[in-house]
Write an enzyme that holds these catalytic residues in place. Sequence first.
Site, mmCIF file in Angstrom:
data_model
loop_
_atom_site.group_PDB
_atom_site.id
_atom_site.type_symbol
_atom_site.label_atom_id
_atom_site.label_comp_id
_atom_site.label_asym_id
_atom_site.label_seq_id
_atom_site.Cartn_x
_atom_site.Cartn_y
_atom_site.Cartn_z
ATOM 1 N N GLU A 165 8.558 -8.057 -3.618
ATOM 2 C CA GLU A 165 8.484 -8.437 -5.043
ATOM 3 C C GLU A 165 9.833 -8.717 -5.703
ATOM 4 O O GLU A 165 10.117 -8.212 -6.789
ATOM 5 C CB GLU A 165 7.742 -7.347 -5.822
ATOM 6 N N ASN A 207 7.419 -10.058 0.970
ATOM 7 C CA ASN A 207 6.066 -9.746 0.482
ATOM 8 C C ASN A 207 6.008 -9.832 -1.045
ATOM 9 O O ASN A 207 6.890 -9.313 -1.730
ATOM 10 C CB ASN A 207 5.759 -8.299 0.935
ATOM 11 N N HIS A 253 -3.834 -9.273 -4.021
ATOM 12 C CA HIS A 253 -4.566 -8.448 -4.999
ATOM 13 C C HIS A 253 -5.297 -9.438 -5.902
ATOM 14 O O HIS A 253 -4.784 -9.859 -6.943
ATOM 15 C CB HIS A 253 -3.600 -7.556 -5.794
ATOM 16 N N GLU A 300 -2.245 -7.059 1.473
ATOM 17 C CA GLU A 300 -2.786 -5.998 0.595
ATOM 18 C C GLU A 300 -4.094 -6.459 -0.055
ATOM 19 O O GLU A 300 -4.278 -6.345 -1.265
ATOM 20 C CB GLU A 300 -1.752 -5.642 -0.488
ATOM 21 N N ASP A 328 -7.500 -7.019 -1.732
ATOM 22 C CA ASP A 328 -8.645 -6.420 -2.423
ATOM 23 C C ASP A 328 -9.101 -7.416 -3.479
ATOM 24 O O ASP A 328 -8.337 -8.277 -3.902
ATOM 25 C CB ASP A 328 -8.342 -5.036 -3.043
HETATM 26 C C1 GLA Z 1 2.234 -3.333 -4.657
HETATM 27 C C2 GLA Z 1 2.935 -2.675 -3.482
HETATM 28 C C3 GLA Z 1 2.022 -1.737 -2.756
HETATM 29 C C4 GLA Z 1 1.221 -0.862 -3.688
HETATM 30 C C5 GLA Z 1 0.503 -1.716 -4.684
HETATM 31 C C6 GLA Z 1 -0.307 -0.861 -5.606
HETATM 32 O O1 GLA Z 1 1.418 -4.342 -4.282
HETATM 33 O O2 GLA Z 1 3.449 -3.599 -2.579
HETATM 34 O O3 GLA Z 1 2.785 -0.919 -1.924
HETATM 35 O O4 GLA Z 1 2.070 0.046 -4.339
HETATM 36 O O5 GLA Z 1 1.458 -2.437 -5.407
HETATM 37 O O6 GLA Z 1 -1.004 0.130 -4.934
#
Ligand code: GLA
Length: 374
Positions: free
Chosen positions: A169, A212, A247, A276, A278
């Site tokens: 990020e 990422n 996300h 990640e 969801d």
């Molecule tokens: C970001 C991070 C993850 C996690 C999510 C929330 O996406 O990369 O490690 O902390 O936030 O759970």
Amino acid sequence: MSQATNFSKLIRSLWVCFLLLMAINTLAQRAKSEKSPIQKGLKDAYKKYFPIGVAVAVRNLHGDEAQLIKKQFNSITAENAMKMKAIQPQEGVFYWKDADSIVSFAVKNGIKVRGHNLCWHEQTPDWIFKGDDGKEVTKAVLLQRLKTHITTVVNRYKGKIYAWDVVNEAIDDDPNHFLRNSKWYQICGENYIAKAFEYAHAADPGAKLYYNDYNTERPEKREQIYRLLKSLKDKGVPIDGVGLQAHWSLQEPNEDALRSAIERYSSLGLKIQITELDLSIYPWEPSKRIKRPGESDVFTAELENKQAAKYAMVFKVFREYKKVITNVTFWNISDRYSWLDEFPVMGRKNYPLLFDRNLQPKKAYWEVINFKNK
Ligand code: GLA
């Protein structure tokens, strides 16, 4: 030869043929059921595509959740246990217990491990930015500390962790700015990103290294991320790919935005991992808040159907891009627990995953696993 003998020979041959056909049929049935994704798990259905992963904590490695992990997944990410603050809470004091437990569970069960993450602006200990005098450290000191951290962590799991999220990020959410104004950026400038990759590569030249980020499909952010990745590639920084956190929600991304992002990043010769995944049942909200009295958080049949259709769409796209997508990881195991139960709305239950609170497959699961029947 008498007619009676010929007749009995014919009967015997027919009988042998019948038995052979029966045997072939039984073998075919067995092969089919062994291949059937319904009998097995997501990892088996996607064997020819990419590993299917899940983010875990140590508490998930026992009981029914552990059984589900072993049946369905062949890749694991530590949800929090490998983040800088968890691993090195004080300078030179490393806490390995949780990360080690996750890695040994994976190794014991033939599961791959993604490392997450080596450099981020959150879940980072304060000490790393401060000297003994309490003042901010210089760029040279901060880079040395980053090097020590990355070298120590990557070395410990060398050969066991096959891919690392090296920098997490770093892009600003504001499209008018390029890089996030984090402490890393304030003290080191842009350079800390390339350095983090170099340190990780030196510690384990065999590990695949990823940048990422989230909202990677929104056109403005996509272009900012593309710009960063291109500059890293142009400078010869050892980067293998980009992690799309994914996300997502019922509202976004749409199919076009998802395809455009995959095309754009992979045009740089980079691999893509969905790191990640969801799918929130609520629209995105810009800031945190508390659940309002009377606000519904029921998972209706309509929402379940919409979610199943969305999961079907994103996995269809993933399968089409199997040459560049090298891992798809879910963020948490089931709707029993998701970080989205508290974020962005505290106390509002979310249902973003493929398994319900009793670890039973939801409609979305069947959409994802039964793609061969469509
Ligand atoms: C970001 C991070 C993850 C996690 C999510 C929330 O996406 O990369 O490690 O902390 O936030 O759970």
